[in-house]
Scaffold this active site. Structure first.
Site, PDB file in Angstrom:
ATOM      1  N   GLY A  29      19.940 -33.110   8.530  1.00  0.00           N
ATOM      2  CA  GLY A  29      20.685 -32.046   7.846  1.00  0.00           C
ATOM      3  C   GLY A  29      21.920 -32.663   7.221  1.00  0.00           C
ATOM      4  O   GLY A  29      22.622 -33.461   7.858  1.00  0.00           O
ATOM      5  N   LYS A  30      22.200 -32.321   5.953  1.00  0.00           N
ATOM      6  CA  LYS A  30      23.301 -32.969   5.244  1.00  0.00           C
ATOM      7  C   LYS A  30      24.633 -32.793   5.969  1.00  0.00           C
ATOM      8  O   LYS A  30      25.423 -33.736   6.076  1.00  0.00           O
ATOM      9  CB  LYS A  30      23.404 -32.453   3.815  1.00  0.00           C
ATOM     10  CG  LYS A  30      22.192 -32.786   2.946  1.00  0.00           C
ATOM     11  CD  LYS A  30      22.451 -32.546   1.484  1.00  0.00           C
ATOM     12  CE  LYS A  30      23.416 -33.556   0.919  1.00  0.00           C
ATOM     13  NZ  LYS A  30      22.884 -34.933   0.952  1.00  0.00           N
ATOM     14  N   ASN A  73      24.582 -34.940   9.204  1.00  0.00           N
ATOM     15  CA  ASN A  73      24.650 -36.363   8.871  1.00  0.00           C
ATOM     16  C   ASN A  73      26.069 -36.775   8.494  1.00  0.00           C
ATOM     17  O   ASN A  73      26.573 -37.823   8.919  1.00  0.00           O
ATOM     18  CB  ASN A  73      23.721 -36.677   7.699  1.00  0.00           C
ATOM     19  CG  ASN A  73      22.257 -36.474   8.022  1.00  0.00           C
ATOM     20  OD1 ASN A  73      21.859 -36.413   9.179  1.00  0.00           O
ATOM     21  ND2 ASN A  73      21.444 -36.356   6.979  1.00  0.00           N
ATOM     22  N   THR A 104      28.160 -41.484  -7.331  1.00  0.00           N
ATOM     23  CA  THR A 104      27.383 -42.518  -6.651  1.00  0.00           C
ATOM     24  C   THR A 104      26.119 -42.776  -7.450  1.00  0.00           C
ATOM     25  O   THR A 104      25.348 -41.857  -7.721  1.00  0.00           O
ATOM     26  CB  THR A 104      27.039 -42.093  -5.210  1.00  0.00           C
ATOM     27  OG1 THR A 104      26.292 -40.874  -5.220  1.00  0.00           O
ATOM     28  CG2 THR A 104      28.312 -41.887  -4.394  1.00  0.00           C
ATOM     29  N   ASP A 139      14.680 -46.967   3.885  1.00  0.00           N
ATOM     30  CA  ASP A 139      14.626 -45.507   3.789  1.00  0.00           C
ATOM     31  C   ASP A 139      15.962 -45.031   3.253  1.00  0.00           C
ATOM     32  O   ASP A 139      17.000 -45.251   3.883  1.00  0.00           O
ATOM     33  CB  ASP A 139      14.341 -44.911   5.175  1.00  0.00           C
ATOM     34  CG  ASP A 139      14.229 -43.393   5.175  1.00  0.00           C
ATOM     35  OD1 ASP A 139      14.398 -42.788   4.113  1.00  0.00           O
ATOM     36  OD2 ASP A 139      13.984 -42.819   6.251  1.00  0.00           O
ATOM     37  N   GLY A 143      23.380 -41.126   1.089  1.00  0.00           N
ATOM     38  CA  GLY A 143      24.455 -40.378   0.431  1.00  0.00           C
ATOM     39  C   GLY A 143      25.353 -39.675   1.425  1.00  0.00           C
ATOM     40  O   GLY A 143      26.575 -39.606   1.239  1.00  0.00           O
ATOM     41  N   ASP A 144      24.768 -39.142   2.490  1.00  0.00           N
ATOM     42  CA  ASP A 144      25.569 -38.464   3.514  1.00  0.00           C
ATOM     43  C   ASP A 144      26.472 -39.452   4.255  1.00  0.00           C
ATOM     44  O   ASP A 144      27.608 -39.126   4.606  1.00  0.00           O
ATOM     45  CB  ASP A 144      24.655 -37.753   4.515  1.00  0.00           C
ATOM     46  CG  ASP A 144      23.848 -36.651   3.870  1.00  0.00           C
ATOM     47  OD1 ASP A 144      24.311 -36.079   2.867  1.00  0.00           O
ATOM     48  OD2 ASP A 144      22.746 -36.351   4.372  1.00  0.00           O
ATOM     49  N   ARG A 158      17.761 -48.990   7.093  1.00  0.00           N
ATOM     50  CA  ARG A 158      17.226 -48.489   8.349  1.00  0.00           C
ATOM     51  C   ARG A 158      16.421 -47.220   8.091  1.00  0.00           C
ATOM     52  O   ARG A 158      16.551 -46.599   7.052  1.00  0.00           O
ATOM     53  CB  ARG A 158      18.372 -48.176   9.323  1.00  0.00           C
ATOM     54  CG  ARG A 158      19.270 -49.364   9.612  1.00  0.00           C
ATOM     55  CD  ARG A 158      20.500 -48.950  10.395  1.00  0.00           C
ATOM     56  NE  ARG A 158      21.325 -50.098  10.728  1.00  0.00           N
ATOM     57  CZ  ARG A 158      22.485 -50.023  11.384  1.00  0.00           C
ATOM     58  NH1 ARG A 158      22.942 -48.841  11.780  1.00  0.00           N
ATOM     59  NH2 ARG A 158      23.163 -51.115  11.655  1.00  0.00           N
ATOM     60  N   GLY A 195      15.315 -43.225   9.117  1.00  0.00           N
ATOM     61  CA  GLY A 195      15.874 -42.030   9.724  1.00  0.00           C
ATOM     62  C   GLY A 195      17.135 -41.559   9.022  1.00  0.00           C
ATOM     63  O   GLY A 195      17.585 -42.152   8.042  1.00  0.00           O
TER      64      GLY A 195
END
Length: 313
Positions: free
Chosen positions: A39-40, A43, A218, A244, A249-250, A284, A286
């Site tokens: 969830g943004k 995170n 970004t 991944d 971004g979060d 990484r 996830g």
């Protein structure tokens, strides 16, 4: 102690690895699903906490195994979850994520308990001048506007990650100090606001007078851009093998907010640290689980100096 307050979404991420992302109407065989907290909003809260900030989170999860797992993860990361509600008879939000061999993703979100948030949840009575509020758009825009307005009235510095990109922007940014957007988001904002530019980087200059807040753009492998003291500054990205991109971004947003909490006047240093952290996240798998701790980030790369972007005045 100054605090980063984060208001936003919590999801359980269901991630499936695929050779290539499916096109319209296409079925693609993938790996077994892996479940992890995300969830943004969550995170970004974890990123700010792992960057060293005091962090408090407002959100909602269902009274189910996924929701309790997410809250345990947040707590272990040092996030204060006293304002996060557990909602009966509603599932925790879910994100279904497909990740290809290049690390790129497609994400489908079902809001679940995130839709249970109300304007009453948006108030942050303990917030004060010197604190920062971080917002995203995985919860309804009217709630986000209310949270920004209430925080601004108390003197908080308001950071918004305009993701997912909004299609309606009326009054959305009135109480926002800093807007963080990627290439897709800045393009849609420009289209909605009727602003034209020949280059995405030009929008970092031309959009703030129209929308209100300053902008950090970004640009993935190109790094990030912002106008600082009238000059367009470029912080290059770090080259990594992409595993991944989920959560990158979060991670940038959370680390940037934590850095600004410590030194509001040094946006470039905050962008540099956030760029380092997001590069480690890309390497990484996830979402929350891939976010690095500050010590890892400081040791990972040589610190670059900000460079003037090519072809921009």
């Amino acid at each position: 102690m100054s605090t980063v307050f984060v208001v936003g979404s919590l999801n359980i991420d269901q991630t499936i690895r695929v050779r290539s992302l499916p096109g319209p109407g296409e079925t693609v065989r993938g790996s077994d699903a892996v479940y992890g907290p995300g969830g943004k909003g969550g995170n970004q809260a974890v990123a700010a906490a792992r960057a060293g900030a005091a962090v408090a989170f407002t959100g909602a999860v269902g009274d189910d195994a996924h929701g309790h797992r997410i809250l345990e993860f947040l707590s272990d990361a040092g996030v204060d979850c006293r304002h996060t509600r557990i909602v009966d008879a509603v599932p925790t939000g879910t994100a279904v994520i497909a990740v290809d061999d290049e690390g790129q993703n497609q994400i489908l979100v079902s809001p679940g308990a995130n839709s249970s948030l109300t304007t009453e949840d948006m108030d942050i009575p303990e917030g004060r001048e010197g604190d920062i509020l971080v917002l995203q758009l995985e919860i309804p825009a009217p709630l986000v506007r209310h949270a920004a307005r209430r925080a601004k009235s108390r003197g908080l510095y308001v950071v918004m990650n305009a993701a997912p990109a909004p299609h309606e922007i009326e009054n959305l940014f009135d109480d926002v100090d800093l807007l963080i957007v990627n290439e897709q988001e800045i393009s849609l904002l420009a289209e909605t606001a009727g602003v034209r530019a020949t280059d995405h980087r030009d929008l970092v200059r031309s959009l703030p007078p129209v929308l209100g807040p300053a902008i950090v753009f970004t640009a993935g492998a190109e790094g990030s851009f912002a106008v600082v003291d009238g000059d367009l500054v470029h912080v290059p990205a770090h080259a990594v093998i992409a595993e991944d991109t989920t959560g990158a971004g979060d991670t940038f947003v959370g680390y940037l907010a934590a850095s600004l909490l410590a030194d509001r006047g040094d946006l470039v240093a905050a962008m540099e640290l956030a760029t380092r952290a997001s590069a480690l996240t890309v390497a990484r798998s996830g979402a929350m689980e891939s976010i690095p701790h500050r010590g890892e980030v400081l040791q990972a790369f040589d610190s670059p100096s900000p460079l003037p972007p090519q072809g921009c005045p």
